[in-house]
Design an enzyme around this catalytic site. Sequence first.
Site, PDB file in Angstrom:
ATOM      1  N   ASN A   1      -7.665  53.759 -61.966  1.00  7.03           N
ATOM      2  CA  ASN A   1      -7.680  53.079 -60.672  1.00  7.03           C
ATOM      3  C   ASN A   1      -6.238  52.989 -60.134  1.00  7.03           C
ATOM      4  O   ASN A   1      -5.335  53.639 -60.660  1.00  7.03           O
ATOM      5  CB  ASN A   1      -8.289  51.679 -60.833  1.00  7.03           C
TER       6      ASN A   1
ATOM      7  N   ASN B   1      -7.709  43.870 -56.415  1.00  4.94           N
ATOM      8  CA  ASN B   1      -7.866  43.177 -55.133  1.00  4.94           C
ATOM      9  C   ASN B   1      -8.970  42.128 -55.092  1.00  4.94           C
ATOM     10  O   ASN B   1      -9.217  41.546 -54.041  1.00  4.94           O
ATOM     11  CB  ASN B   1      -8.083  44.215 -54.028  1.00  4.94           C
ATOM     12  N   THR B   2      -9.648  41.909 -56.217  1.00  3.86           N
ATOM     13  CA  THR B   2     -10.590  40.800 -56.350  1.00  3.86           C
ATOM     14  C   THR B   2     -10.026  39.856 -57.402  1.00  3.86           C
ATOM     15  O   THR B   2      -9.806  40.273 -58.544  1.00  3.86           O
ATOM     16  CB  THR B   2     -11.986  41.295 -56.771  1.00  3.86           C
TER      17      THR B   2
ATOM     18  N   LYS C   1     -14.358  52.469 -65.272  1.00  2.00           N
ATOM     19  CA  LYS C   1     -13.106  52.821 -64.602  1.00  2.00           C
ATOM     20  C   LYS C   1     -12.044  51.813 -65.001  1.00  2.00           C
ATOM     21  O   LYS C   1     -12.245  50.602 -64.865  1.00  2.00           O
ATOM     22  CB  LYS C   1     -13.285  52.826 -63.086  1.00  2.00           C
TER      23      LYS C   1
ATOM     24  N   SER D   1     -10.081  47.001 -60.214  1.00  2.00           N
ATOM     25  CA  SER D   1      -9.428  46.825 -58.908  1.00  2.00           C
ATOM     26  C   SER D   1      -8.530  45.596 -58.970  1.00  2.00           C
ATOM     27  O   SER D   1      -8.932  44.550 -59.481  1.00  2.00           O
ATOM     28  CB  SER D   1     -10.475  46.644 -57.803  1.00  2.00           C
TER      29      SER D   1
ATOM     30  N   PHE E   1     -13.212  44.894 -52.019  1.00  4.28           N
ATOM     31  CA  PHE E   1     -14.646  45.200 -52.164  1.00  4.28           C
ATOM     32  C   PHE E   1     -15.439  44.889 -50.888  1.00  4.28           C
ATOM     33  O   PHE E   1     -16.535  44.319 -50.939  1.00  4.28           O
ATOM     34  CB  PHE E   1     -15.266  44.447 -53.337  1.00  4.28           C
TER      35      PHE E   1
ATOM     36  N   ASN F   1     -20.489  53.213 -57.744  1.00  4.80           N
ATOM     37  CA  ASN F   1     -19.418  52.393 -58.286  1.00  4.80           C
ATOM     38  C   ASN F   1     -19.765  50.931 -57.999  1.00  4.80           C
ATOM     39  O   ASN F   1     -19.928  50.544 -56.843  1.00  4.80           O
ATOM     40  CB  ASN F   1     -18.092  52.787 -57.630  1.00  4.80           C
TER      41      ASN F   1
ATOM     42  N   ASN G   1      -3.538  49.402 -50.895  1.00  2.66           N
ATOM     43  CA  ASN G   1      -4.711  48.758 -50.308  1.00  2.66           C
ATOM     44  C   ASN G   1      -5.011  47.457 -51.025  1.00  2.66           C
ATOM     45  O   ASN G   1      -4.786  47.318 -52.228  1.00  2.66           O
ATOM     46  CB  ASN G   1      -5.917  49.711 -50.348  1.00  2.66           C
ATOM     47  N   ARG G   2      -5.518  46.510 -50.261  1.00  2.00           N
ATOM     48  CA  ARG G   2      -6.071  45.277 -50.828  1.00  2.00           C
ATOM     49  C   ARG G   2      -7.392  44.989 -50.097  1.00  2.00           C
ATOM     50  O   ARG G   2      -7.586  43.913 -49.526  1.00  2.00           O
ATOM     51  CB  ARG G   2      -5.084  44.112 -50.730  1.00  2.00           C
TER      52      ARG G   2
END
Length: 347
Positions: free
Chosen positions: A253, A188-189, A224, A186, A120, A150, A116-117
Site C-alpha cells: 500500500n 487514512n482511516t 494488502k 491504508s 475510504f 478490496n 492521498n488521505r
Amino acid sequence: MIYPILRKAFFTMPPEKAHYFAMNRLKNICSLPGGRSIINRLCAHQDPKLKTKVFGLQFRNPVGLGAGFDKNARYLRELEALGFGSVEIGTVTPIGQPGNPQPRLFRLPADKALINRMGFNNDGAAAIRARLANWREKQDLQNGFIIGGNIGKNKITENEDAWKDYVICFQQLFDLVDYFTVNVSSPNTPGLRALQDKESLRKIFSEIENINQGRIRPKPVLLKIAPDLNEAQLEDILSLATEINLSGLVATNTTIARSGLTTDVAEVEAIGAGGLSGRPVKQKATQVMDYLVRRLPESIPVVASGGIFTPDDARMRLKAGARLVQVWTGFIYEGPGIAGKISKQLC
C-alpha cells in the site's frame, strides 16, 4: 504521444476533479458506437502468451489496476477496454461514507508521486453490489478480465468489531467478484493499521474463511500490507499467512514516510497527512516484496504494487518472483495506455 499534452491540461485541475472528469470523458467515448473498440485498439495489447494463472484464476495478462482508482465499480467497461488484466474495486465498506474532507488528493510532479488521505470514500457494499450485478449481466465471462473486491471497515466501527465489517462486505460481494483483498494498511482511516497485528488479522481471516469454506466454490482472499512494517511485523505476517494458508499478499500500500523527496519540504509539510504513492515508494515496496517472496511457499503468491510506471518496473518485479503487478499512480503520470505498453513489452 497525445497524453503528455492532456496531462498538462489535467494537472491544471484539482486532482480529484481531474480524475472524475477524465474517466467520465472516457466513459462518454466508450458509449459511442465503436468507441470501446477504438479505445481498445489504441491502448490495449492482447496476446495469449500473457495469460497468467494465479490463485486458481486465469488472468488475460498480469497487469492490474490497484484499489482506489475505481472505488465504486463505475468504470469497469472502460478499464477493461484499456487492457488491464484485472481491476480491484473499492475499498468497499459496509455503509457508504464520504471519506475525509477535501482537498484530500495532492500531486507531487517533481517526484512523480501522489499523496492521498481519501478515507475510504465509497457508496457502500449494497450500492456497489447492485452496480456489479448490472455489469456482470453484460460481461463476457470468457475474456479473462478479473475483478477483485478490496474490502475495509467503516470509520465509525471500533477495531474490536472490525471483523464484522469485513464479513459484511465479503458476503455482499461474494458472488460478484473473483477474489478479495483485505485492506488493513491504508493510513487514512484512524487506527486501521493497528489491525495488521497478528491476532487482529487472525480474527478477520478466520471469520471470513468460516463463511468462505462453506461455499461450493470458495474465493481467493488476499491481504494488502503497508510498506512501513518492520521485520518483526513482516515475520508475523509470514507466520499467519502459512498458518491460515492465505491465498496471496499484495505488497504494498502507500507509505507514511516522506524521506528522499525532491518536492520542497515546506510544500510537503503543508499538504499534511496521507499515504504517499508513486516513484518514491518503489524501493521500499520492492524490498518488502523481495522479503516476502524469499520466505513464502510458492502456494502463496505475491502481487507487486508501488512505484510501477514502466515495462521495466513490471518486468523486474515479475522476475523477482511477483506473480502479478498493479499500477495506480503510474496511470496518472504515464496515461491510459500504461497497461498496453507494459503488456506489449512482457510478451
